[in-house]
Design a protein around this motif. Structure first.
Motif, short mmCIF file in Angstrom:
data_model
loop_
_atom_site.label_atom_id
_atom_site.label_comp_id
_atom_site.label_asym_id
_atom_site.label_seq_id
_atom_site.Cartn_x
_atom_site.Cartn_y
_atom_site.Cartn_z
N ARG A 93 -19.47 25.52 12.40
CA ARG A 93 -18.63 25.00 13.46
C ARG A 93 -18.66 23.49 13.56
NH1 ARG A 93 -19.94 28.40 18.66
NH2 ARG A 93 -21.94 27.41 18.33
N ARG A 94 -19.43 22.80 12.72
CA ARG A 94 -19.42 21.33 12.75
C ARG A 94 -19.36 20.83 11.32
NH1 ARG A 94 -24.04 18.73 15.86
NH2 ARG A 94 -22.80 19.38 17.61
N TRP B 154 -26.14 30.56 18.55
CA TRP B 154 -24.74 30.15 18.69
C TRP B 154 -24.53 29.28 19.93
CZ3 TRP B 154 -21.13 30.19 15.12
CH2 TRP B 154 -21.27 31.06 14.04
N HIS C 137 -24.75 24.07 16.55
CA HIS C 137 -23.42 24.12 15.94
C HIS C 137 -23.51 23.43 14.59
CE1 HIS C 137 -22.19 25.28 19.93
NE2 HIS C 137 -22.84 24.22 20.39
N GLN D 89 -23.64 28.40 9.72
CA GLN D 89 -24.31 29.09 10.82
C GLN D 89 -24.17 30.60 10.67
OE1 GLN D 89 -23.19 27.51 14.61
NE2 GLN D 89 -24.99 28.36 15.62
#
Length: 169
Positions: free
Chosen positions: A3-4, A142, A146, A150
């Motif tokens: 997510r990053r 989660w 991030h 992941q």
């Protein structure tokens, strides 16, 4: 998936996920967490921790329980080593938490080895059901972190070990 963009789970800092429902003193982290976090009385390491500059910093560990994460591809001998290591780690967590120490359990990414030790602690010392504890560790990872790649508690062999620790349901 992550997510990053650009930051892998082995490189995010401080790379910590709190586990307050297991114990308000318990955290899971990655290879940098012992150096990046602060105030840990106990640091249970499944890999050698790194200092903030990236150099190995074994002195940051108070308890080293080194074992591999084959990402679910472990053979039977490796599963036996992982099981013994996970149980030893859970007992180390129990001692540290009972002593009132803010406790970090870390591996390279802070997803499978360290998470499995904390899940085993919850099962063996706190009476949690395996699947509930696995789901909780995933959810906290989660919520608190991030990063690219992941995939907390994704090692199927480790999750099988944890379900066997729970015993018959």
């Amino acid at each position: 998936g992550g997510r990053r963009s650009g930051v892998r789970g082995c490189d995010d800092r401080p790379g910590l996920a709190h586990k307050p429902e297991f114990s308000p003193l318990l955290y899971v982290g990655n290879r940098y967490s012992a150096a990046a976090g602060d105030g840990f009385g106990a640091v249970i390491s499944t890999v050698t921790p790194l200092g903030l500059g990236g150099a190995p910093a074994p002195q940051l560990s108070t308890c080293a329980i080194l074992f591999e994460d084959g990402r679910g591809g472990e053979d039977d001998d490796e599963v036996a080593v992982a099981r013994a290591s996970i149980v030893r780690g859970s007992d180390a967590v129990a001692r540290a938490v009972a002593d009132g120490q803010r406790t970090l359990v870390h591996c390279e990414w802070g997803q499978n080895r360290s998470g499995s030790i904390c899940v085993a602690y919850a099962i063996l010392h706190k009476g949690w059901a395996a699947d509930a504890a696995i789901a909780y560790v995933r959810a906290r990872n989660w919520a608190d972190r991030h990063y690219v790649g992941q995939s907390p508690m994704s090692n199927k062999r480790f999750n099988e070990i944890l379900r066997h620790l729970e015993g018959p349901t």
